[in-house]
Design an enzyme around this catalytic site. Sequence first.
Site, PDB file in Angstrom:
ATOM      1  CG  PHE A 132     -36.196  -8.080 -64.319  1.00  0.00           C
ATOM      2  CD1 PHE A 132     -36.830  -9.043 -65.065  1.00  0.00           C
ATOM      3  CD2 PHE A 132     -35.378  -8.490 -63.267  1.00  0.00           C
ATOM      4  CE1 PHE A 132     -36.664 -10.397 -64.782  1.00  0.00           C
ATOM      5  CE2 PHE A 132     -35.207  -9.834 -62.973  1.00  0.00           C
ATOM      6  CZ  PHE A 132     -35.849 -10.791 -63.737  1.00  0.00           C
ATOM      7  CD  GLN A 254     -31.963  -7.950 -54.190  1.00  0.00           C
ATOM      8  OE1 GLN A 254     -31.687  -8.812 -55.003  1.00  0.00           O
ATOM      9  NE2 GLN A 254     -32.066  -6.682 -54.516  1.00  0.00           N
ATOM     10  CG  HIS A 256     -36.070 -12.285 -54.833  1.00  0.00           C
ATOM     11  ND1 HIS A 256     -37.411 -12.459 -55.114  1.00  0.00           N
ATOM     12  CD2 HIS A 256     -35.459 -12.074 -56.029  1.00  0.00           C
ATOM     13  CE1 HIS A 256     -37.589 -12.365 -56.427  1.00  0.00           C
ATOM     14  NE2 HIS A 256     -36.426 -12.137 -56.998  1.00  0.00           N
ATOM     15  CG  LEU A 266     -36.021 -16.215 -56.216  1.00  0.00           C
ATOM     16  CD1 LEU A 266     -36.085 -15.571 -54.852  1.00  0.00           C
ATOM     17  CD2 LEU A 266     -34.826 -15.721 -56.981  1.00  0.00           C
ATOM     18  CD  GLU A 269     -37.335  -7.815 -60.017  1.00  0.00           C
ATOM     19  OE1 GLU A 269     -36.855  -7.961 -58.879  1.00  0.00           O
ATOM     20  OE2 GLU A 269     -36.929  -6.975 -60.820  1.00  0.00           O
ATOM     21  NE  ARG A 300     -34.901  -8.790 -57.550  1.00  0.00           N
ATOM     22  CZ  ARG A 300     -34.013  -9.595 -58.112  1.00  0.00           C
ATOM     23  NH1 ARG A 300     -32.871  -9.853 -57.514  1.00  0.00           N
ATOM     24  NH2 ARG A 300     -34.269 -10.149 -59.277  1.00  0.00           N
ATOM     25  CG  HIS A 367     -32.082 -13.319 -54.090  1.00  0.00           C
ATOM     26  ND1 HIS A 367     -32.075 -14.609 -54.570  1.00  0.00           N
ATOM     27  CD2 HIS A 367     -31.994 -12.516 -55.175  1.00  0.00           C
ATOM     28  CE1 HIS A 367     -31.994 -14.570 -55.901  1.00  0.00           C
ATOM     29  NE2 HIS A 367     -31.922 -13.316 -56.281  1.00  0.00           N
ATOM     30  NE  ARG A 412     -28.305  -9.007 -57.389  1.00  0.00           N
ATOM     31  CZ  ARG A 412     -29.289  -9.675 -57.990  1.00  0.00           C
ATOM     32  NH1 ARG A 412     -29.763  -9.267 -59.149  1.00  0.00           N
ATOM     33  NH2 ARG A 412     -29.804 -10.750 -57.430  1.00  0.00           N
TER      34      ARG A 412
END
Lengths: 601, 245
Positions: A132, A254, A256, A266, A269, A300, A367, A412
């Site tokens: 990730f 955030q 995304h 979404l 990721e 991100r 997000h 995050r």
Amino acid sequence: MAMNGKGEELDASKLKVLEFDGIVVGGGGSGLMASLQLAQSGFKTAVVSKVFPTRSHTVSAQGGITCAIQSADPDDDWRWHMYDTVKGSDFIGDQDSIEYMCQEGPKAVFELEHMGLPFSRTEEGKIYQRAFGGQSKDYGKGGQAERTCAAADRTGHALLHTLYQANLKAGTNFLSEWFAVDLVKNGDNQVVGVIAFEIETGEPYFLKSKATVLATGGAGRIYQTTSNAMINTGDGTGMVLRAGFPVQDMEMWQFHPTGIYGHGTLVTEGCRGEGGYLVNKDGERFMERYAPNYKDLASRDVVARSMMLEILEGRGCGPDADHVYLKLDHLGPEIVHKRLPGITELSKTFAHVDPVEHPIPVVPTCHYAMGGIPTNVHGQVLTQATDGTDNVVHGLYAAGEAACVSVHGGNRLGGNSLLDLIVFGRSAGLHIENALKDGITLSKATNDDIDQALVNLNRVNISSTGEDVANVKSELQKNMQLNFGVFRTGDLMEKGLVELENIREKTQNIHLTDKSSRFNTARVEALELLNLIEVAQATAVCANERKESRGAHARDDFQERDDDNWLKHSIYFADTKEVTKRDVNFRPKTVQAFQPIVRSY
Amino acid sequence: MDAIASKSISSINLSIYRYDPDSGKKPYMQDLSIDIPEGQDIMVLDLLNMAKEQDPSISFRRSCGEGVCGSDGMNINGKNGLGCITPLSEALKGNKIVLRPLPGLPVIKDLIVDMKQFVDQYKKIKPYLINDEEKPEREIKQTVEEREKLDGLYECIMCGCCSTACPSFWWNPDKFLGPAALLQAHRFISDSRDTATEERLDQLEDAFSVFKCHGIMNCVSVCPKGLNPTKAINEIKKKLVKRAL
């Protein structure tokens, strides 16, 4: 007495009372983790949720739980995870909390596995972990790590259902489809429960408790385009601000990178973790220019800004050049179908493309709230005294996205939200369990205290003229999208703030036309709007105040990070609408603190 | 997208089931005409949201908007499905769409049904892992093949589309567990980590719980997640029969 169309005002004497050892507001991952801890210990526990628990937004989490369980790599180290998280936070994550999360994480993950969570598996039968964004080995020196524990691309669904099932087994009381309106606060500034109503009947209650946990999740619905569910309206945040307690780092939202173009839904990721990458209209893999080492797996905030720059500079895809493509077609059907079955469905439904054959059109989408209700590692809610010291709010806890224990700081990392939920839901539950065993004494709320928590509900119930809820909500969302998005600048934010004041006026004057008792969703939406405005205004004021660029907060007029002035949390109270600062914790217990460095990927 | 554009429909005739027991009125169908953006294939849920702007008293459940939370199961032009992932191009008959609550369950209001019977049946199958052995420090090992047995079972979102499309469930909602609960039963029976397989099968060994399934397969045709409860039910039946021999 159910609420009805007669415009009758409620007061303390008209409420039914239910009493519990602990109540948890919210039935997502952190809430169900906290309730499980309490119910398993034999305490009378209630989960108050405005939806049936498995409808909570945790169910949408796709990619996984980032945690150094040493499955993919037996030499993995929670300290490396801690380093990545501190760096990802752009150094305003609290290092004591991050240390606790990364160190305690494996215990919580294995607990979930023992509960039955159907993790994907490796050839050796261990939990499968994927790569990730922002993950490294050896403190950034050992290359990309694979640290995200996954159940295909439906990890949140698997997690939430497992927790709901475990709570059924433990005997948790579910007040499903109950809406919590406001906190009940006694004269000593302690929280002794909440006002809530059963949505099906419209019956209002005072839910009395020795400990109240706010696990109400995010508030992405302040924006027009978001991956968040329609229920993510910041209800706990609204309640806390109205009760006179602060919120922290609310400017940190955030975006995304990979929301499906035109819809906001979404795609994980994990797509990029499995080898997918982004291309512009020329077919160029542009992340190689912005993040030469980590490329599409930079954190991100970095990827989302790079995408926006590609679009702003005219290299976007489609007739309006307003999105980019996420390429998965080179991975082959086997990887896509086995590892990413859920996103295949979503992509076909919302983008009308099969990712095995065509790239998916994507654009950044709101997000996640890094900010929220400030807490310590035990989930205890904190308020700030006038001299700047932290004080615990007795009786009140918060966990999950609603909270800001500050493990995410300014940004995050993917897979850290599910870890945050389970670790801090559990730690709040543990703390309450111990406190209950030691004996909790809170002074009683007077009828006046209770009436205070009924003000908003009464105002909505007796309204006879005024503003339309849907219109005001849409104005609020447009304003936030336009003036407080991926890139921010002082002029626009000033304009947005003035506009928000007007919108607040309107929210004070909303008209609930349908006053019926039974399953009145219009009443719920009106009350949600009152929470959205609190969150939006906190976001806007803090964003304008933080005069630097850090993490997800990117300002055109202050493009540099300013550690001299802003290596700090922002603290916001609704009554003054002013921002103060709070020190970031640089005192982990077992390792040396990580000092701020230039953040590059 | 193209289906709508080629028909160049801009106005949809929505007929929606309305009922509020508190009002004293009988259930009725409310007809609304809704203008939709040209050339865009919106979802049934989008249409409902637009309807709610016209009449805020229209009530339905919704949350994720992407087919994973299971809130908005409803009957769309005669077939159960999720509003949020059913495009109008698929659902429309001409330019007409009829929305009713999921059949067979008591109606609370409009499209909102009382899911109690459904959830009670789910609870009956003990929908949680039972493993009384001492737990290892790490994960309980499971091979890739063992884990694959859970695919097609654990993904259920509890929307209720299947059980409320099942005639056997309509007739015996208290005694026949219904496809959703049985899918979950099989999910735990199939889990290599679960140690209560025999007790689980014991509990299902009566004339109603499983055996009232007559293989009509409505559950399979409506499941918005593409799951196959009939197959799971047949697997359970096979295990029960094999055990009895």
